[in-house]
Design a protein around this motif. Sequence first.
Motif, PDB file in Angstrom:
ATOM      1  N   ARG A  91      34.022  46.044  33.422  1.00 46.03           N
ATOM      2  CA  ARG A  91      33.080  46.408  34.561  1.00 46.03           C
ATOM      3  C   ARG A  91      33.688  47.853  35.050  1.00 46.03           C
ATOM      4  NH1 ARG A  91      28.252  44.418  33.831  1.00 46.03           N
ATOM      5  NH2 ARG A  91      27.746  44.338  35.875  1.00 46.03           N
ATOM      6  N   THR A 120      32.848  49.766  40.345  1.00 42.76           N
ATOM      7  CA  THR A 120      32.150  49.219  39.158  1.00 42.76           C
ATOM      8  C   THR A 120      30.847  49.397  39.635  1.00 42.76           C
ATOM      9  OG1 THR A 120      32.054  47.019  40.374  1.00 42.76           O
ATOM     10  CG2 THR A 120      34.290  47.622  39.159  1.00 42.76           C
ATOM     11  N   SER A 126      29.200  46.928  40.486  1.00 46.54           N
ATOM     12  CA  SER A 126      28.814  45.942  41.465  1.00 46.54           C
ATOM     13  C   SER A 126      27.856  46.496  42.663  1.00 46.54           C
ATOM     14  CB  SER A 126      30.057  45.198  42.032  1.00 46.54           C
ATOM     15  OG  SER A 126      29.564  44.289  43.174  1.00 46.54           O
ATOM     16  N   ALA A 174      30.789  48.871  31.119  1.00 43.74           N
ATOM     17  CA  ALA A 174      30.867  49.077  32.506  1.00 43.74           C
ATOM     18  C   ALA A 174      29.558  49.056  33.320  1.00 43.74           C
ATOM     19  CB  ALA A 174      31.903  50.209  32.688  1.00 43.74           C
ATOM     20  N   THR A 175      28.454  48.369  32.805  1.00 40.06           N
ATOM     21  CA  THR A 175      27.468  48.333  33.740  1.00 40.06           C
ATOM     22  C   THR A 175      26.814  46.897  33.946  1.00 40.06           C
ATOM     23  OG1 THR A 175      25.820  48.225  31.813  1.00 40.06           O
ATOM     24  CG2 THR A 175      26.297  50.274  32.765  1.00 40.06           C
TER      25      THR A 175
END
Length: 143
Positions: A83, A107, A109, A142-143
């Motif tokens: 992530r 990230t 997040s 990384a999404t």
Amino acid sequence: MWVTSSVVESTVVFAVLVVLAVWIDLFDLPWWVWVLLVAADVVYTAVVPQWRYLVHRWEVTDTAVYTQTGWWARERRIAPMSRIQTVDLVEGAVARLFGLATVTVTTASAAGALEIAGLDRDVARRLVDDLTVKADAVEGDAT
């Protein structure tokens, strides 16, 4: 670094209070109010850096970055390598005086980036390089 930052912060707060006292004539306050204000500044400077040192933790494994922060409530966060979007190194003015840096792991997040503050500059640089290689080696977008 945290002691120096606390001294600067408490000095600024006290200076603002003195300016306000002059501006709106607060010198009529009892002497003990001023003693309490100075005592609060001294306690803040003595307690906050130690508290931060005892609470703030971090760890990097092959699969994730772990951080722990918090004052009254502890926050533990985990960023899986898959992530991680960016890894940044920042050297603030006070940190530079002590040869320290902050590593920020971003990230997707909604909780925001993970921050590892107060690292030795060389350790921070190696960590950025290491995290970049590890994150790049993991499958994912990384999404």
